[in-house]
Design an enzyme around this catalytic site. Structure first.
Site, short mmCIF file in Angstrom:
data_model
loop_
_atom_site.label_atom_id
_atom_site.label_comp_id
_atom_site.label_asym_id
_atom_site.label_seq_id
_atom_site.Cartn_x
_atom_site.Cartn_y
_atom_site.Cartn_z
N GLU A 134 0.85 -1.28 0.08
CA GLU A 134 0.09 0.25 0.13
C GLU A 134 0.83 1.24 0.07
O GLU A 134 0.50 2.21 -0.66
CB GLU A 134 -0.85 0.03 1.04
CG GLU A 134 -1.96 -1.10 1.30
CD GLU A 134 -3.03 -0.92 -0.19
OE1 GLU A 134 -2.98 0.20 -0.74
OE2 GLU A 134 -3.96 -1.86 -0.37
N TYR A 151 -6.96 6.00 3.92
CA TYR A 151 -7.09 4.97 2.92
C TYR A 151 -6.13 3.58 3.41
O TYR A 151 -6.63 2.64 3.52
CB TYR A 151 -6.74 5.38 1.69
CG TYR A 151 -6.48 4.11 0.79
CD1 TYR A 151 -7.44 3.69 0.27
CD2 TYR A 151 -5.23 3.84 0.57
CE1 TYR A 151 -7.07 2.50 -0.60
CE2 TYR A 151 -4.72 2.76 -0.43
CZ TYR A 151 -5.96 2.32 -0.84
OH TYR A 151 -5.56 1.09 -1.74
N ASP A 205 -10.31 5.65 -2.46
CA ASP A 205 -9.30 6.05 -3.30
C ASP A 205 -9.65 6.56 -4.57
O ASP A 205 -10.98 6.59 -4.64
CB ASP A 205 -8.20 4.99 -3.64
CG ASP A 205 -8.53 3.92 -4.44
OD1 ASP A 205 -9.70 3.84 -4.92
OD2 ASP A 205 -7.62 3.11 -5.08
#
Length: 350
Positions: free
Chosen positions: A37, A120, A138
């Site tokens: 991520e 996020y 996102d």
């Protein structure tokens, strides 16, 4: 509630049949999910895969990463940009290894307190690694939800993020949030794309508000804010006997923080001639013997960043004089250079 359940089931069914085979999807290890991520923030998946694989090979777990020095991490990160991500990555790894004994927090509230982790990323780790019911939002999610529900709220004003987060949370499959989140993001990446979305084969084309009202190209709405900045960079490249040069680390809070570069003069104009550069050479190197000064590129190299356009010129200072604070050209590979400078080095040495 029933409609939400139907939406999630349709989405997950599509995902299971069409998802890409990505390396981080083969594990629920929070370290690997976190690593992927962070790498994928502001980075396309096609580019991110090779970096992810390099990091996993070099640092097999959070303890291995925590032991690394910043120079090593920045060197591996070279080319990804947004280097604060790499520094935060290392800082968080050290915290997890020392304060958490190598175990990532399994609660959103604790994850979001970690350096480099926002809503996020905290939601992604919590849902995918720990099956916690937190929706990820996102760019892909903004696009899918704005089109499917016909929402014209700008996604980058004070109201938009909260509105879309609440909607995503309502739609979330609380029993399988990780798959739901990945499915929604994957759908935006493969079907509901920014340009030329695959509306003809979309599983939601009978209920998509944007498609029914001919608004697909208009959504999501985003307010244009930031004006592009132009900068003129003049690098003084020392070449002593084709063996030594001089580099320094960028310290200021600016682009490429903590990366290395040749001595730099930033001008207000791209047009500088030898008479402008010679005083800078004298100030930087204090050369007492004869040297030659040559402009390497006749036209400035144009390098574009987010919200900035750089015009770079490289001036070669050739000398045989013995100087302090130098680095061997052959050792430059050990230092993390911005892509702009690495491209120059590759071209100059070849």
């Amino acid at each position: 509630m029933r409609e939400n359940h139907k939406f999630s089931n349709t989405l997950k069914m599509w995902y299971l049949m069409n998802k890409r085979d990505l390396p981080w999807r083969k594990s629920r290890d929070p370290y690997l999910i976190w690593l992927s991520e962070i790498i994928l923030q502001q980075t396309r998946i096609a580019q991110g895969i090779s970096y992810y694989e390099k990091f996993v090979e070099e640092f097999t777990d959070v303890f291995a990463l925590a032991k690394a020095d910043e120079k090593q991490v920045l060197n591996l990160w070279q080319g990804l940009g947004y280097y604060s991500r790499a520094r935060n990555l290392l800082s968080t790894a050290r915290y997890i290894a020392s304060d958490c004994h190598g175990k990532f927090p399994d609660q959103y509230a604790k994850l979001i307190q970690l350096k480099g982790i926002g809503d996020y990323t905290a939601s992604a780790i919590a849902s995918i690694a720990f099956n916690k019911p937190h929706a990820t939002v996102d760019g892909n999610v903004y696009r899918v939800l704005s089109r499917y529900f016909g929402l014209s709220t700008p996604i980058n004003n004070s109201k938009g993020p909260k509105e879309f987060k609440e909607l995503a949370q309502q739609l979330l499959d609380k029993l399988d949030p990780g798959t739901h989140n990945q499915a929604l993001m994957e759908f935006g990446a493969l079907v509901c794309t920014p340009k030329n979305p695959k509306c003809d084969t979309c599983v939601f084309n009978n209920s998509c508000q944007a498609l029914q009202n001919n608004m697909v190209s208009a959504l999501p709405v985003k307010i244009k804010k930031i004006k592009n900045k132009t900068r003129f960079l003049h690098y003084l490249v020392l070449n002593r006997e084709n063996i030594y040069t001089r580099i320094r680390q960028r310290k200021n809070k600016d682009i490429w923080q903590h990366l290395y570069e040749f001595p730099l003069y930033e001008a207000t104009d791209v047009l500088m001639d030898y008479s402008d550069i010679e005083p800078l050479v004298a100030k930087e190197f204090g050369l007492k013997e004869t040297y030659t000064l040559k402009r390497f590129n006749l036209e400035p190299v144009v390098h574009k960043l987010t919200h900035q356009t750089l015009f770079a010129s490289f001036w070669i200072i050739q000398t045989n004089e013995n100087l302090e604070d130098t680095t061997k050209w052959n050792d430059l590979s050990e230092y993390a250079l911005p892509v702009l400078l690495q491209n120059f080095v590759d071209k100059y040495q070849n």
